[in-house]
Write an enzyme that holds these catalytic residues in place. Structure first.
Site, PDB file in Angstrom:
ATOM      1  N   SER A  14     -60.564 -90.183 128.961  1.00 22.18           N
ATOM      2  CA  SER A  14     -61.337 -88.947 128.743  1.00 22.18           C
ATOM      3  C   SER A  14     -62.007 -88.434 130.013  1.00 22.18           C
ATOM      4  O   SER A  14     -62.310 -87.261 130.124  1.00 22.18           O
ATOM      5  CB  SER A  14     -62.362 -89.152 127.630  1.00 22.18           C
ATOM      6  N   ARG A  15     -62.258 -89.310 130.969  1.00 22.34           N
ATOM      7  CA  ARG A  15     -62.943 -88.835 132.188  1.00 22.34           C
ATOM      8  C   ARG A  15     -62.678 -89.800 133.346  1.00 22.34           C
ATOM      9  O   ARG A  15     -62.003 -90.821 133.189  1.00 22.34           O
ATOM     10  CB  ARG A  15     -64.445 -88.716 131.930  1.00 22.34           C
ATOM     11  N   VAL A  54     -60.087 -99.421 121.931  1.00 21.67           N
ATOM     12  CA  VAL A  54     -59.146-100.477 122.327  1.00 21.67           C
ATOM     13  C   VAL A  54     -59.627-101.871 121.947  1.00 21.67           C
ATOM     14  O   VAL A  54     -58.841-102.827 121.933  1.00 21.67           O
ATOM     15  CB  VAL A  54     -58.836-100.424 123.845  1.00 21.67           C
ATOM     16  N   ASN A  80     -56.864 -98.865 131.618  1.00 20.21           N
ATOM     17  CA  ASN A  80     -57.974 -98.409 132.456  1.00 20.21           C
ATOM     18  C   ASN A  80     -59.323 -98.478 131.731  1.00 20.21           C
ATOM     19  O   ASN A  80     -60.367 -98.545 132.385  1.00 20.21           O
ATOM     20  CB  ASN A  80     -57.665 -96.965 132.893  1.00 20.21           C
ATOM     21  N   TYR A 145     -69.183-108.492 133.514  1.00 18.31           N
ATOM     22  CA  TYR A 145     -68.111-107.631 134.029  1.00 18.31           C
ATOM     23  C   TYR A 145     -67.092-108.444 134.830  1.00 18.31           C
ATOM     24  O   TYR A 145     -65.880-108.338 134.621  1.00 18.31           O
ATOM     25  CB  TYR A 145     -68.749-106.543 134.900  1.00 18.31           C
ATOM     26  N   ALA A 147     -66.623-111.697 134.737  1.00 17.15           N
ATOM     27  CA  ALA A 147     -65.928-112.652 133.858  1.00 17.15           C
ATOM     28  C   ALA A 147     -64.809-111.945 133.099  1.00 17.15           C
ATOM     29  O   ALA A 147     -63.696-112.466 132.987  1.00 17.15           O
ATOM     30  CB  ALA A 147     -66.919-113.276 132.879  1.00 17.15           C
ATOM     31  N   ILE A 178     -65.907 -96.816 143.425  1.00 13.13           N
ATOM     32  CA  ILE A 178     -65.409 -95.440 143.452  1.00 13.13           C
ATOM     33  C   ILE A 178     -66.439 -94.576 142.745  1.00 13.13           C
ATOM     34  O   ILE A 178     -67.060 -95.040 141.780  1.00 13.13           O
ATOM     35  CB  ILE A 178     -64.044 -95.364 142.748  1.00 13.13           C
TER      36      ILE A 178
END
Lengths: 234, 104
Positions: A14-15, A54, A80, A145, A147, A178
């Site tokens: 979505s973004r 997901v 992603n 994160y 792990a 990023i």
């Protein structure tokens, strides 16, 4: 959507990076199905958005039921979708830990498993998982994160072996920081510290991410699997 | 879907798998006759673990295409059964029928 274009699935579309990846894949000749819990800002004749979580098996099964019914085949998956939880381990709640593991690791597993079932029909597939430079950096303040993404890297290597006989390659890339929503909550000094540990001392760009994805999904990259490429020189 | 239809579908998928693997490619070795009691996996089984994965997935896809469903055959319950649902084609059919009936 056209029958002649190969189909790619991008999770977390979505973004941010996900949306950019969808746009580049369309330019490169793919039809793209994107999924996220929210609606997408992307409107394009070659893009279809399906709302899906997901981390929820029934939601993923429903997503693939729709893909199977409407498209019949799938060439590329970009796993992603991801969330982060920046906190000291002593302040990380079990709920936050579960949420990060569920979306980042379980989500990658579920989408890869169901996607590979579809890909094996045509004996071809490219799965690219998103990791992070925080894994090799063992970055403090990101225990859940890191792990979860370490799990994604391990999963990448095992799936690469298990799915090789179906013509499916599985690789991962680890972006450096990023400019996306994911690092909005991280202080500028911490980002600068991470960037200073890279060989190439700048923030990553979404174009850098797509460059590696484009390499992994080329038909000619059929002898490259189980690999993790980090951006920035770690 | 009736049990007999499902049995035909399962036997077709097994035969197709065997044809695609060495047994079928070796002209001097005819395809074994398969019934619902033929050992499929395990002792004296027709296929190894990878072969079983292929057959189970093919059956799952064929059923989901036919019934427009989202059945997952290799679920936790299948893995924890005392008597493996993958031992013979008949047992695979019985377990899959159970899943099909549960979704009604």
């Amino acid at each position: 959507m056209s029958e002649n274009r190969p189909l790619a699935l991008v999770t977390g579309s979505s973004r941010g990076i996900g949306k950019f990846i969808c746009e580049k894949l369309i330019v490169d000749g793919y039809d793209v199905v994107g999924c996220s819990r929210n609606a997408s800002e992307l409107v394009n004749a070659h893009y279809q958005h399906i709302a899906a979580d997901v981390s929820d098996q029934s939601s993923v099964l429903n997503l693939f039921k729709q893909i199977r019914k409407e498209h019949g085949s799938l060439s590329v998956i970009i796993n992603n979708a991801g969330i982060a939880s920046m906190n000291h381990c002593l302040l990380t709640t079990v709920d936050a830990f579960d949420r990060v593991l569920n979306v980042n690791l379980k989500g990658t597993f579920l989408v890869s498993r169901e996607g590979a079932k579809l890909m094996r029909r045509h004996n071809f597939g490219r799965i690219v998982n998103l990791s992070t430079v925080a894994v090799p950096m063992s970055l403090e303040g990101e225990s859940a994160y890191v792990a979860s993404k370490s799990g994604v890297e391990a999963l990448t290597k095992v799936l690469a072996r298990e799915l090789a006989e179906y013509g499916i390659t599985v690789n991962a890339l680890g972006p450096s920081p990023i400019e996306t929503d994911l690092i909005k909550g991280v202080g500028a000094d911490k980002i600068a510290k991470i960037v200073n540990r890279l060989a190439l001392k700048r923030l990553g760009r979404v174009e850098d991410v797509y460059n590696v994805i484009e390499f992994f999904i080329r038909p000619a990259s059929d002898y490259i699997t189980g690999q993790v490429i980090y951006l920035g020189g770690i | 879907m009736e049990r007999s239809q499902l049995l035909t579908l399962v036997l077709e998928q097994i035969e197709e798998h065997l044809q695609q693997t060495q047994i079928g490619n070796d002209a001097s070795q005819p395809l074994p006759k398969i019934s619902e009691d033929t050992p499929l996996y395990g002792k004296d089984g027709l296929v190894d673990s990878l072969g079983l994965v292929s057959i189970v997935l093919s059956v799952e896809q064929a059923i989901n295409d036919e019934l427009d469903s989202e059945i997952v055959i290799a679920d936790d319950r299948a893995m924890s059964q005392k008597s493996s649902p993958f031992g013979t084609p008949g047992r695979l059919v019985d377990y899959t029928m159970l899943l099909i009936n549960e979704r009604k």
